[in-house]
Write a protein that holds these residues in place. Structure first.
Motif, PDB file in Angstrom:
ATOM      1  N   VAL A  75      25.232  50.884  15.135  1.00  0.00           N
ATOM      2  CA  VAL A  75      26.606  50.617  14.717  1.00  0.00           C
ATOM      3  C   VAL A  75      27.542  51.279  15.720  1.00  0.00           C
ATOM      4  O   VAL A  75      27.373  52.454  16.069  1.00  0.00           O
ATOM      5  CB  VAL A  75      26.885  51.172  13.298  1.00  0.00           C
ATOM      6  CG1 VAL A  75      28.328  50.918  12.891  1.00  0.00           C
ATOM      7  CG2 VAL A  75      25.930  50.564  12.284  1.00  0.00           C
ATOM      8  N   TRP A  76      28.516  50.515  16.175  1.00  0.00           N
ATOM      9  CA  TRP A  76      29.544  51.019  17.088  1.00  0.00           C
ATOM     10  C   TRP A  76      30.771  51.348  16.256  1.00  0.00           C
ATOM     11  O   TRP A  76      31.258  50.500  15.504  1.00  0.00           O
ATOM     12  CB  TRP A  76      29.849  49.955  18.132  1.00  0.00           C
ATOM     13  CG  TRP A  76      30.902  50.295  19.139  1.00  0.00           C
ATOM     14  CD1 TRP A  76      31.262  51.538  19.596  1.00  0.00           C
ATOM     15  CD2 TRP A  76      31.731  49.364  19.830  1.00  0.00           C
ATOM     16  NE1 TRP A  76      32.260  51.424  20.537  1.00  0.00           N
ATOM     17  CE2 TRP A  76      32.566  50.099  20.701  1.00  0.00           C
ATOM     18  CE3 TRP A  76      31.843  47.979  19.804  1.00  0.00           C
ATOM     19  CZ2 TRP A  76      33.508  49.496  21.524  1.00  0.00           C
ATOM     20  CZ3 TRP A  76      32.784  47.386  20.633  1.00  0.00           C
ATOM     21  CH2 TRP A  76      33.595  48.140  21.480  1.00  0.00           C
ATOM     22  N   VAL A  77      31.260  52.577  16.381  1.00  0.00           N
ATOM     23  CA  VAL A  77      32.387  53.050  15.579  1.00  0.00           C
ATOM     24  C   VAL A  77      33.507  53.555  16.492  1.00  0.00           C
ATOM     25  O   VAL A  77      33.261  54.334  17.418  1.00  0.00           O
ATOM     26  CB  VAL A  77      31.955  54.201  14.631  1.00  0.00           C
ATOM     27  CG1 VAL A  77      33.142  54.752  13.858  1.00  0.00           C
ATOM     28  CG2 VAL A  77      30.858  53.731  13.688  1.00  0.00           C
ATOM     29  N   LYS A  78      34.724  53.079  16.221  1.00  0.00           N
ATOM     30  CA  LYS A  78      35.928  53.634  16.844  1.00  0.00           C
ATOM     31  C   LYS A  78      36.812  54.079  15.679  1.00  0.00           C
ATOM     32  O   LYS A  78      37.596  53.294  15.143  1.00  0.00           O
ATOM     33  CB  LYS A  78      36.631  52.589  17.712  1.00  0.00           C
ATOM     34  CG  LYS A  78      35.831  52.198  18.939  1.00  0.00           C
ATOM     35  CD  LYS A  78      36.639  51.392  19.940  1.00  0.00           C
ATOM     36  CE  LYS A  78      36.733  49.956  19.544  1.00  0.00           C
ATOM     37  NZ  LYS A  78      37.394  49.109  20.564  1.00  0.00           N
ATOM     38  N   ALA A  79      36.643  55.322  15.267  1.00  0.00           N
ATOM     39  CA  ALA A  79      37.292  55.837  14.055  1.00  0.00           C
ATOM     40  C   ALA A  79      38.811  55.738  14.122  1.00  0.00           C
ATOM     41  O   ALA A  79      39.461  55.444  13.120  1.00  0.00           O
ATOM     42  CB  ALA A  79      36.864  57.277  13.806  1.00  0.00           C
ATOM     43  N   TRP A  80      39.392  55.993  15.280  1.00  0.00           N
ATOM     44  CA  TRP A  80      40.849  55.973  15.408  1.00  0.00           C
ATOM     45  C   TRP A  80      41.435  54.577  15.214  1.00  0.00           C
ATOM     46  O   TRP A  80      42.616  54.435  14.966  1.00  0.00           O
ATOM     47  CB  TRP A  80      41.292  56.563  16.747  1.00  0.00           C
ATOM     48  CG  TRP A  80      40.877  55.749  17.938  1.00  0.00           C
ATOM     49  CD1 TRP A  80      41.629  54.805  18.575  1.00  0.00           C
ATOM     50  CD2 TRP A  80      39.635  55.780  18.622  1.00  0.00           C
ATOM     51  NE1 TRP A  80      40.927  54.251  19.612  1.00  0.00           N
ATOM     52  CE2 TRP A  80      39.685  54.837  19.662  1.00  0.00           C
ATOM     53  CE3 TRP A  80      38.455  56.516  18.464  1.00  0.00           C
ATOM     54  CZ2 TRP A  80      38.631  54.609  20.540  1.00  0.00           C
ATOM     55  CZ3 TRP A  80      37.406  56.287  19.335  1.00  0.00           C
ATOM     56  CH2 TRP A  80      37.500  55.351  20.351  1.00  0.00           C
ATOM     57  N   GLU A  81      40.598  53.535  15.312  1.00  0.00           N
ATOM     58  CA  GLU A  81      41.037  52.160  15.065  1.00  0.00           C
ATOM     59  C   GLU A  81      40.511  51.624  13.731  1.00  0.00           C
ATOM     60  O   GLU A  81      40.692  50.455  13.429  1.00  0.00           O
ATOM     61  CB  GLU A  81      40.561  51.235  16.193  1.00  0.00           C
ATOM     62  CG  GLU A  81      41.185  51.504  17.523  1.00  0.00           C
ATOM     63  CD  GLU A  81      40.709  50.547  18.605  1.00  0.00           C
ATOM     64  OE1 GLU A  81      39.941  49.594  18.306  1.00  0.00           O
ATOM     65  OE2 GLU A  81      41.096  50.743  19.764  1.00  0.00           O
ATOM     66  N   ASN A  82      39.802  52.472  12.980  1.00  0.00           N
ATOM     67  CA  ASN A  82      39.152  52.043  11.742  1.00  0.00           C
ATOM     68  C   ASN A  82      38.244  50.838  12.005  1.00  0.00           C
ATOM     69  O   ASN A  82      38.245  49.862  11.273  1.00  0.00           O
ATOM     70  CB  ASN A  82      40.187  51.733  10.652  1.00  0.00           C
ATOM     71  CG  ASN A  82      39.580  51.762   9.273  1.00  0.00           C
ATOM     72  OD1 ASN A  82      38.547  52.400   9.049  1.00  0.00           O
ATOM     73  ND2 ASN A  82      40.184  51.048   8.344  1.00  0.00           N
ATOM     74  N   PHE A  83      37.474  50.924  13.096  1.00  0.00           N
ATOM     75  CA  PHE A  83      36.621  49.839  13.578  1.00  0.00           C
ATOM     76  C   PHE A  83      35.155  50.218  13.457  1.00  0.00           C
ATOM     77  O   PHE A  83      34.753  51.314  13.875  1.00  0.00           O
ATOM     78  CB  PHE A  83      36.963  49.567  15.057  1.00  0.00           C
ATOM     79  CG  PHE A  83      36.036  48.611  15.747  1.00  0.00           C
ATOM     80  CD1 PHE A  83      36.281  47.253  15.727  1.00  0.00           C
ATOM     81  CD2 PHE A  83      34.928  49.082  16.441  1.00  0.00           C
ATOM     82  CE1 PHE A  83      35.435  46.370  16.385  1.00  0.00           C
ATOM     83  CE2 PHE A  83      34.072  48.215  17.096  1.00  0.00           C
ATOM     84  CZ  PHE A  83      34.327  46.850  17.067  1.00  0.00           C
ATOM     85  N   LYS A  84      34.353  49.325  12.876  1.00  0.00           N
ATOM     86  CA  LYS A  84      32.899  49.470  12.809  1.00  0.00           C
ATOM     87  C   LYS A  84      32.291  48.112  13.073  1.00  0.00           C
ATOM     88  O   LYS A  84      32.755  47.105  12.528  1.00  0.00           O
ATOM     89  CB  LYS A  84      32.433  49.921  11.423  1.00  0.00           C
ATOM     90  CG  LYS A  84      32.639  51.348  11.098  1.00  0.00           C
ATOM     91  CD  LYS A  84      32.002  51.662   9.752  1.00  0.00           C
ATOM     92  CE  LYS A  84      32.773  52.752   9.085  1.00  0.00           C
ATOM     93  NZ  LYS A  84      32.708  52.733   7.660  1.00  0.00           N
TER      94      LYS A  84
END
Length: 93
Positions: A75-84
């Motif tokens: 899983v690729w997560v970009k927390a600052w964009e609320n992206f998973k």
């Protein structure tokens, strides 16, 4: 955390954030594959810092017949964009 290399997640099975990502992986796999897996727990994992964080998790999940299997999910997560995004999901055994 430096970018590039994979680092083990210490006590992954006790980390709420990692558990949530594991649940997300199973839910997304169910949507994509029209499967009926139920999340049981995260067995282990590792992370890689990229443009966000890649999680490579070993997950225990139960199928609709009640059989528990072990799966690998990325899983690729970009927390600052609320992206998973689920990038890989496969049965190990």
């Amino acid at each position: 955390m430096a970018s590039g290399g994979w680092r083990p997640i210490v006590a992954a099975e006790n980390d709420k954030e990692v558990e949530d990502i594991g649940k997300f992986a199973v839910e997304e796999h169910n949507k994509e594959a029209n499967a009926g897996l139920s999340f049981v727990r995260v067995v282990g994992g590792r992370t890689q810092v990229v443009a966000g964080v890649n999680y490579d998790l070993t997950i225990s999940a139960r199928d609709m017949a009640g059989v528990t299997g072990t799966y690998e999910a990325q899983v690729w997560v970009k927390a600052w964009e609320n992206f998973k995004k689920l990038t890989s999901f496969k049965r190990l055994y």
